[in-house]
Design a protein around this motif. Sequence first.
Motif, PDB file in Angstrom:
ATOM      1  N   ASP A  38       0.849  -1.195   0.000  1.00  0.00           N
ATOM      2  CA  ASP A  38       0.000   0.000   0.000  1.00  0.00           C
ATOM      3  C   ASP A  38       0.882   1.241   0.000  1.00  0.00           C
ATOM      4  O   ASP A  38       1.896   1.304   0.691  1.00  0.00           O
ATOM      5  CB  ASP A  38      -0.908   0.012   1.230  1.00  0.00           C
ATOM      6  CG  ASP A  38      -2.062  -0.963   1.127  1.00  0.00           C
ATOM      7  OD1 ASP A  38      -2.436  -1.337   0.005  1.00  0.00           O
ATOM      8  OD2 ASP A  38      -2.588  -1.349   2.188  1.00  0.00           O
ATOM      9  N   LEU A  41      -1.319   4.318  -3.960  1.00  0.00           N
ATOM     10  CA  LEU A  41      -2.358   3.408  -4.449  1.00  0.00           C
ATOM     11  C   LEU A  41      -2.453   2.233  -3.490  1.00  0.00           C
ATOM     12  O   LEU A  41      -1.437   1.788  -2.949  1.00  0.00           O
ATOM     13  CB  LEU A  41      -2.004   2.874  -5.842  1.00  0.00           C
ATOM     14  CG  LEU A  41      -1.904   3.893  -6.976  1.00  0.00           C
ATOM     15  CD1 LEU A  41      -1.378   3.231  -8.247  1.00  0.00           C
ATOM     16  CD2 LEU A  41      -3.250   4.547  -7.234  1.00  0.00           C
ATOM     17  N   SER A  42      -3.647   1.717  -3.320  1.00  0.00           N
ATOM     18  CA  SER A  42      -3.817   0.544  -2.466  1.00  0.00           C
ATOM     19  C   SER A  42      -3.230  -0.688  -3.147  1.00  0.00           C
ATOM     20  O   SER A  42      -3.093  -0.736  -4.373  1.00  0.00           O
ATOM     21  CB  SER A  42      -5.305   0.302  -2.190  1.00  0.00           C
ATOM     22  OG  SER A  42      -5.957  -0.141  -3.376  1.00  0.00           O
ATOM     23  N   THR A  45      -5.615  -1.925  -5.773  1.00  0.00           N
ATOM     24  CA  THR A  45      -5.561  -1.176  -7.030  1.00  0.00           C
ATOM     25  C   THR A  45      -4.335  -1.579  -7.836  1.00  0.00           C
ATOM     26  O   THR A  45      -4.404  -1.772  -9.051  1.00  0.00           O
ATOM     27  CB  THR A  45      -5.558   0.335  -6.764  1.00  0.00           C
ATOM     28  OG1 THR A  45      -6.787   0.682  -6.106  1.00  0.00           O
ATOM     29  CG2 THR A  45      -5.421   1.148  -8.036  1.00  0.00           C
ATOM     30  N   LYS A  46      -3.203  -1.746  -7.159  1.00  0.00           N
ATOM     31  CA  LYS A  46      -1.980  -2.153  -7.848  1.00  0.00           C
ATOM     32  C   LYS A  46      -2.133  -3.534  -8.469  1.00  0.00           C
ATOM     33  O   LYS A  46      -1.657  -3.779  -9.586  1.00  0.00           O
ATOM     34  CB  LYS A  46      -0.798  -2.128  -6.884  1.00  0.00           C
ATOM     35  CG  LYS A  46      -0.417  -0.709  -6.468  1.00  0.00           C
ATOM     36  CD  LYS A  46       0.717  -0.727  -5.461  1.00  0.00           C
ATOM     37  CE  LYS A  46       1.099   0.666  -5.036  1.00  0.00           C
ATOM     38  NZ  LYS A  46       2.272   0.673  -4.138  1.00  0.00           N
ATOM     39  N   ILE A  49      -4.180  -3.188 -11.602  1.00  0.00           N
ATOM     40  CA  ILE A  49      -3.317  -2.673 -12.669  1.00  0.00           C
ATOM     41  C   ILE A  49      -2.461  -3.812 -13.219  1.00  0.00           C
ATOM     42  O   ILE A  49      -2.310  -3.964 -14.435  1.00  0.00           O
ATOM     43  CB  ILE A  49      -2.443  -1.512 -12.159  1.00  0.00           C
ATOM     44  CG1 ILE A  49      -3.312  -0.290 -11.844  1.00  0.00           C
ATOM     45  CG2 ILE A  49      -1.346  -1.169 -13.168  1.00  0.00           C
ATOM     46  CD1 ILE A  49      -2.592   0.810 -11.078  1.00  0.00           C
TER      47      ILE A  49
END
Length: 111
Positions: A38, A41-42, A45-46, A49
Amino acid sequence: MSDLTYPKPTRELAEMRRSLNPEAEAAFQAFSKAVFSDGALSGKTKQLIAVAVAHVTQCPYCITGHTKAARRAGATPQELMEAVWVAAEMRAGGAFAHSTLMLSTLESPLS
């Protein structure tokens, strides 16, 4: 993953990779841990991606591994599919955007 195209990742293969260059392996693992922690970006989220990028790079190991990691981070199937659609649009968008090269060539005299 097809056993005919890609070897199944095994503990033995991972140990072989590690033993052939343990310093690089350790550095890569530390880098990966730092990247997916973390931050701005959390981690979730990573991982989303990463799933999208894995589809663009077409890495079956990455697709599998990051899909599992994204689920562990709380990503829903809907979020994962949306990430794949973003990846698909970006890949298609690259071809569309590069059409400017073709169009500008059409404007040039034939040589």
